[in-house]
Design a protein around this motif. Structure first.
Motif, mmCIF file in Angstrom:
data_model
loop_
_atom_site.group_PDB
_atom_site.id
_atom_site.type_symbol
_atom_site.label_atom_id
_atom_site.label_comp_id
_atom_site.label_asym_id
_atom_site.label_seq_id
_atom_site.Cartn_x
_atom_site.Cartn_y
_atom_site.Cartn_z
ATOM 1 N N PRO A 31 42.044 43.040 27.391
ATOM 2 C CA PRO A 31 42.204 43.599 28.737
ATOM 3 C C PRO A 31 40.964 43.356 29.596
ATOM 4 C CG PRO A 31 42.726 45.234 27.040
ATOM 5 C CD PRO A 31 42.049 44.085 26.359
ATOM 6 N N VAL A 32 41.195 43.147 30.882
ATOM 7 C CA VAL A 32 40.119 43.097 31.867
ATOM 8 C C VAL A 32 40.300 44.307 32.777
ATOM 9 C CG1 VAL A 32 39.171 41.843 33.844
ATOM 10 C CG2 VAL A 32 39.839 40.603 31.779
ATOM 11 N N ARG A 33 39.273 45.155 32.813
ATOM 12 C CA ARG A 33 39.330 46.381 33.619
ATOM 13 C C ARG A 33 38.029 46.525 34.408
ATOM 14 N NH1 ARG A 33 41.616 48.504 28.646
ATOM 15 N NH2 ARG A 33 43.832 48.935 28.944
ATOM 16 N N ASP A 34 38.174 46.838 35.683
ATOM 17 C CA ASP A 34 37.003 47.085 36.539
ATOM 18 C C ASP A 34 36.002 45.931 36.499
ATOM 19 O OD1 ASP A 34 38.008 49.647 37.208
ATOM 20 O OD2 ASP A 34 37.186 50.455 35.336
ATOM 21 N N GLY A 35 36.525 44.729 36.414
ATOM 22 C CA GLY A 35 35.659 43.563 36.448
ATOM 23 C C GLY A 35 34.928 43.272 35.162
ATOM 24 N N ARG A 36 35.420 43.826 34.034
ATOM 25 C CA ARG A 36 34.776 43.590 32.739
ATOM 26 C C ARG A 36 35.838 43.444 31.645
ATOM 27 N NH1 ARG A 36 31.845 47.770 34.824
ATOM 28 N NH2 ARG A 36 32.935 49.296 33.535
ATOM 29 N N PRO A 37 35.562 42.608 30.639
ATOM 30 C CA PRO A 37 36.461 42.575 29.478
ATOM 31 C C PRO A 37 36.287 43.848 28.666
ATOM 32 C CG PRO A 37 34.608 41.064 29.162
ATOM 33 C CD PRO A 37 34.478 41.614 30.542
ATOM 34 N N ASP A 38 37.413 44.435 28.269
ATOM 35 C CA ASP A 38 37.390 45.704 27.530
ATOM 36 C C ASP A 38 37.684 45.431 26.054
ATOM 37 O OD1 ASP A 38 37.568 48.247 26.559
ATOM 38 O OD2 ASP A 38 39.285 48.850 27.779
ATOM 39 N N THR A 39 36.634 45.164 25.293
ATOM 40 C CA THR A 39 36.818 44.836 23.878
ATOM 41 C C THR A 39 37.261 46.042 23.059
ATOM 42 O OG1 THR A 39 34.444 45.195 23.499
ATOM 43 C CG2 THR A 39 35.158 42.932 23.928
ATOM 44 N N ASN A 40 37.055 47.260 23.577
ATOM 45 C CA ASN A 40 37.423 48.467 22.818
ATOM 46 C C ASN A 40 38.931 48.628 22.664
ATOM 47 O OD1 ASN A 40 34.746 49.352 22.419
ATOM 48 N ND2 ASN A 40 34.700 50.255 24.465
ATOM 49 N N THR A 41 39.697 48.083 23.586
ATOM 50 C CA THR A 41 41.155 48.230 23.516
ATOM 51 C C THR A 41 41.857 46.882 23.325
ATOM 52 O OG1 THR A 41 41.374 48.120 25.932
ATOM 53 C CG2 THR A 41 41.101 50.316 24.956
ATOM 54 N N ALA A 42 41.109 45.874 22.912
ATOM 55 C CA ALA A 42 41.704 44.550 22.720
ATOM 56 C C ALA A 42 42.648 44.546 21.520
ATOM 57 C CB ALA A 42 40.601 43.512 22.526
ATOM 58 N N GLY A 43 43.651 43.676 21.584
ATOM 59 C CA GLY A 43 44.556 43.466 20.457
ATOM 60 C C GLY A 43 44.202 42.175 19.743
ATOM 61 N N TRP A 44 44.295 42.193 18.405
ATOM 62 C CA TRP A 44 43.954 40.992 17.632
ATOM 63 C C TRP A 44 44.811 40.981 16.372
ATOM 64 C CZ3 TRP A 44 40.689 40.864 12.974
ATOM 65 C CH2 TRP A 44 40.451 39.558 12.522
ATOM 66 N N TRP A 45 45.432 39.832 16.111
ATOM 67 C CA TRP A 45 46.314 39.709 14.957
ATOM 68 C C TRP A 45 46.091 38.374 14.259
ATOM 69 C CZ3 TRP A 45 47.633 41.155 19.837
ATOM 70 C CH2 TRP A 45 48.091 42.466 20.011
ATOM 71 N N LEU A 46 45.999 38.414 12.936
ATOM 72 C CA LEU A 46 46.076 37.225 12.089
ATOM 73 C C LEU A 46 47.426 37.268 11.389
ATOM 74 C CD1 LEU A 46 42.568 37.039 10.370
ATOM 75 C CD2 LEU A 46 43.497 35.405 12.016
ATOM 76 N N THR A 47 48.095 36.129 11.317
ATOM 77 C CA THR A 47 49.407 36.110 10.680
ATOM 78 C C THR A 47 49.533 34.912 9.732
ATOM 79 O OG1 THR A 47 50.500 34.788 12.406
ATOM 80 C CG2 THR A 47 50.447 37.172 12.717
ATOM 81 N N ARG A 48 50.368 35.094 8.738
ATOM 82 C CA ARG A 48 50.660 34.043 7.757
ATOM 83 C C ARG A 48 51.779 33.173 8.315
ATOM 84 N NH1 ARG A 48 52.466 37.208 4.380
ATOM 85 N NH2 ARG A 48 54.689 36.764 4.500
ATOM 86 N N PRO A 49 51.522 31.889 8.554
ATOM 87 C CA PRO A 49 52.558 31.042 9.159
ATOM 88 C C PRO A 49 53.667 30.706 8.164
ATOM 89 C CG PRO A 49 50.653 29.718 8.581
ATOM 90 C CD PRO A 49 50.274 31.146 8.287
ATOM 91 N N ASN A 50 54.834 30.372 8.698
ATOM 92 C CA ASN A 50 55.948 29.956 7.843
ATOM 93 C C ASN A 50 55.675 28.613 7.183
ATOM 94 O OD1 ASN A 50 57.504 32.228 8.504
ATOM 95 N ND2 ASN A 50 58.302 31.236 10.349
ATOM 96 N N ARG A 51 54.948 27.757 7.876
ATOM 97 C CA ARG A 51 54.590 26.436 7.353
ATOM 98 C C ARG A 51 53.080 26.381 7.185
ATOM 99 N NH1 ARG A 51 57.167 23.445 12.269
ATOM 100 N NH2 ARG A 51 56.420 25.407 13.161
ATOM 101 N N PRO A 52 52.575 25.592 6.251
ATOM 102 C CA PRO A 52 51.131 25.566 5.989
ATOM 103 C C PRO A 52 50.321 25.146 7.213
ATOM 104 C CG PRO A 52 52.340 24.473 4.219
ATOM 105 C CD PRO A 52 53.330 24.717 5.322
ATOM 106 N N VAL A 53 49.096 25.622 7.267
ATOM 107 C CA VAL A 53 48.147 25.177 8.280
ATOM 108 C C VAL A 53 47.732 23.749 7.951
ATOM 109 C CG1 VAL A 53 45.918 25.617 9.366
ATOM 110 C CG2 VAL A 53 47.298 27.540 8.554
ATOM 111 N N THR A 54 47.765 22.884 8.941
ATOM 112 C CA THR A 54 47.388 21.488 8.696
ATOM 113 C C THR A 54 45.869 21.370 8.551
ATOM 114 O OG1 THR A 54 47.128 20.936 11.035
ATOM 115 C CG2 THR A 54 49.347 20.719 10.099
ATOM 116 N N PRO A 55 45.401 20.350 7.839
ATOM 117 C CA PRO A 55 43.951 20.154 7.733
ATOM 118 C C PRO A 55 43.270 20.024 9.091
ATOM 119 C CG PRO A 55 45.092 18.830 6.094
ATOM 120 C CD PRO A 55 46.152 19.401 6.982
ATOM 121 N N PHE A 56 43.939 19.363 10.039
ATOM 122 C CA PHE A 56 43.343 19.222 11.372
ATOM 123 C C PHE A 56 43.147 20.580 12.029
ATOM 124 C CE2 PHE A 56 43.843 18.988 15.981
ATOM 125 C CZ PHE A 56 42.786 18.159 16.310
#
Length: 200
Positions: A31-56
């Motif tokens: 979120p950006v609030r009052d002219g600043r990024p608000d890291t306290n309420t940020a969302g972050w997700w890591l997920t397992r893909p259905n297909r493998p991650v490519t080497p690239f």
């Protein structure tokens, strides 16, 4: 620029598994609030893909199949992501990509609008030559000492994009001026072209 006039806005970055079309492996929503990024309420997700991650892809963002093996599947976090994104405005660098991938993973989701810092940078800094994130970071030199993670991870890139957005916003007087420069045609929030009053 009066940041108090801005609607609810999330700076978003996604990382994929390198397939085409990609499976998501990381999503950040800052979120950006009052002219600043608000890291306290940020969302972050890591997920397992259905297909493998490519080497690239692993070489780019550093996320390996082993590291993601214990992460939840996308179906387990999709509702959380949808709830955080809601109908807020979103901003991303080269936003067509993030918007397209998120839309494919969240059927029916529609943000109020989509700001693209790539498009905005071309309007703000004409003649720069290249407009990738690294070039803009070098040109603008935003304060990234609080950026989480590292370059090419969703959390870092979202933070950097937020700082670039705020720096470039200072070149525009109003939110509407910013929208006119930053929303690509055809994406949500794009200003409607003026109609020719002689046509009826």
């Amino acid at each position: 620029m009066n940041f108090a006039t801005w609607p609810a806005l999330l700076v978003v970055d996604v990382e994929g598994n390198g397939a085409n079309p990609p499976d998501l492996v990381e999503v950040a929503a800052l979120p950006v609030r009052d002219g600043r990024p608000d890291t306290n309420t940020a969302g972050w997700w890591l997920t397992r893909p259905n297909r493998p991650v490519t080497p690239f892809a692993t070489r780019v963002h550093g996320l390996t199949n082993t590291a993601l093996a214990s992460m939840p599947a996308w179906t387990d976090v999709a509702d959380q992501v949808r709830a955080v994104l809601g109908t807020k405005w979103m901003c991303a660098h080269n936003a067509h990509t993030d918007y397209r991938v998120l839309s494919a993973h969240l059927p029916g989701w529609e943000p109020a609008g989509v700001l693209d810092t790539l498009r905005l940078a071309k309007a703000t800094f004409p003649g720069l030559g290249t407009y990738n994130l690294d070039t803009l970071i070098e040109h603008v030199r935003p304060d990234l000492h609080q950026a989480p993670g590292h370059r090419h991870r969703a959390t870092f890139d979202a933070f950097a994009t937020a700082q670039l957005l705020l720096a470039m916003a200072s070149h525009y007087d109003t939110w509407d001026d910013l929208v006119a420069a930053a929303v690509p045609p055809g994406l949500p929030g794009a200003p409607e072209p003026e109609r020719d009053p002689t046509l009826w």
